[in-house]
Design an enzyme around this catalytic site. Structure first.
Site, short mmCIF file in Angstrom:
data_model
loop_
_atom_site.label_atom_id
_atom_site.label_comp_id
_atom_site.label_asym_id
_atom_site.label_seq_id
_atom_site.Cartn_x
_atom_site.Cartn_y
_atom_site.Cartn_z
N ASN A 86 -20.90 13.72 14.79
CA ASN A 86 -21.37 12.46 15.38
C ASN A 86 -22.68 12.77 16.12
OD1 ASN A 86 -21.81 10.13 16.83
ND2 ASN A 86 -20.08 10.45 18.23
N TRP A 87 -23.79 12.41 15.50
CA TRP A 87 -25.09 12.77 16.09
C TRP A 87 -25.46 11.89 17.28
CZ3 TRP A 87 -28.77 13.47 11.23
CH2 TRP A 87 -28.26 14.50 10.43
N LYS A 88 -24.72 10.81 17.47
CA LYS A 88 -25.04 9.86 18.54
C LYS A 88 -26.52 9.43 18.42
CE LYS A 88 -21.37 11.96 21.16
NZ LYS A 88 -20.75 12.26 22.43
N SER A 105 -16.07 18.44 23.28
CA SER A 105 -16.54 19.81 23.53
C SER A 105 -15.92 20.83 22.57
CB SER A 105 -16.28 20.21 24.98
OG SER A 105 -17.01 19.35 25.86
N GLY A 113 -19.62 16.27 18.57
CA GLY A 113 -20.86 15.67 19.08
C GLY A 113 -21.94 16.73 19.20
N GLY A 114 -22.10 17.29 20.41
CA GLY A 114 -23.19 18.23 20.69
C GLY A 114 -23.34 19.33 19.66
N GLY A 164 -18.67 15.88 25.83
CA GLY A 164 -19.99 16.26 26.32
C GLY A 164 -19.96 16.94 27.67
N GLU A 177 -10.04 11.67 21.29
CA GLU A 177 -11.13 12.21 22.10
C GLU A 177 -10.90 11.89 23.58
OE1 GLU A 177 -14.89 12.76 19.58
OE2 GLU A 177 -14.88 10.70 20.24
N GLU A 204 -17.91 5.96 24.04
CA GLU A 204 -19.22 5.50 24.56
C GLU A 204 -19.45 4.04 24.20
OE1 GLU A 204 -21.49 8.66 22.79
OE2 GLU A 204 -20.46 10.08 24.13
N HIS A 241 -15.61 4.56 19.44
CA HIS A 241 -15.98 5.73 20.25
C HIS A 241 -15.98 5.33 21.72
CE1 HIS A 241 -18.17 9.03 22.02
NE2 HIS A 241 -17.89 9.72 20.94
P1 PGA Z 1 -18.93 16.41 22.15
O1 PGA Z 1 -18.78 14.91 21.66
O2 PGA Z 1 -18.52 17.30 21.01
O3 PGA Z 1 -20.39 16.56 22.49
O4 PGA Z 1 -18.06 16.59 23.34
C1 PGA Z 1 -17.70 14.52 20.87
C2 PGA Z 1 -17.82 13.05 20.55
O5 PGA Z 1 -18.26 12.28 21.43
O6 PGA Z 1 -17.49 12.61 19.45
#
Ligand code: PGA
Length: 251
Positions: A9-11, A214, A235-236, A174, A168, A98, A96
């Protein structure tokens, strides 16, 4: 048997050239005998290009990070599920945290979005997970149950086969704080049990449940070795080709 899946997930990161370079790097570093289903979720803006770059690569497909709850019309700035399908993507990430937090997406809205996704023959990666306060207050199981049941449990058995669930915990996204393997496994088993109760063993055993929060190369092997963890939503670490590919090979 359920699939092992690692989704990136590149956001809202990477411009077009950075994104396409990352795809090239990931594809060149994936082993030829790659057995993991790999999903890349870039920005809408170059989703079509990413999907095309993956189209000849076995087990690699593209996803969008969201879609509109509406079919079409006067919704300036929105992107419909049919537009996403026409860009050769295969999955849509929905719910998600966010989006739930920053764009006040409710379980009811997500139910509508699931309908749009299925009307366009796409699959859903459905995100759920609790805040730290909810965990500390011991309400996280009820919360996750309501997220899943209110958005997904209207689906038929056949429809549910097109759902991937991503657990999640918000406090792990993050932050560098990963849920312990035990914490993650307990929630994954809880989710699978919800599916057993609602849809029976076959659907529950066939549904991939991903962990997100994470997840890194140094913890993926332990997480993915758990009985009910079938991969990750990353994500990251998905923004770095070496890290992401290492995670895809952590089964
Ligand atoms: P993260 O994000 O790996 O940076 O913690 C995961 C996500 O939000 O899907």
């Amino acid at each position: 048997m359920r699939k092992n899946i690692v989704a990136g997930n590149w956001k809202m990161n990477l411009n077009r050239s950075e994104g396409l370079t990352l795809v090239e790097d990931v594809l060149s570093k994936l082993p030829v005998d790659n057995k993991t289903h790999v999903i890349l979720a870039p920005s809408f803006v170059y989703l079509y290009k990413v999907a095309k770059m993956c189209s000849d690569i076995p087990k690699v497909v593209a996803a969008s990070q969201d879609c509109s709850a509406n079919e079409k019309g006067a919704f300036t700035g929105e992107v419909s599920a049919s537009m996403i399908a026409s860009c050769s993507a295969r999955y849509v990430v929905l719910g998600h945290s966010e989006r739930r937090t920053n764009f006040t997406e409710t379980n009811e809205l997500l139910k509508t979005k699931v309908g749009q996704v299925f009307a366009n023959d796409l699959k859903v990666i459905f995100c759920c997970g609790e805040s730290l306060a909810q965990r500390e207050n011991g309400v996280h199981f009820d919360w996750i149950k309501s997220q899943i049941s209110e958005s997904l449990f209207h689906l038929s058995v056949e429809e549910f086969k097109n759902i991937v669930i991503a657990y999640e915990p918000i406090w792990a996204i993050g932050t560098g704080v990963t849920a312990s393997t035990d914490q993650a496994q307990v929630v994954h088993a809880f989710i699978r049990n919800l599916l057993v109760e609602k849809y029976g063993n076959e659907v529950a055993e066939g549904t991939s449940i991903l962990y997100g929060g994470s997840c890194q190369p140094n913890n993926a092997i332990e997480l993915f070795s758990q009985k009910d963890i079938d991969g990750g939503l990353i994500g990251g670490a998905s923004l770095n080709a070496d890290d992401f590919v290492a995670i895809t090979q952590s089964f």
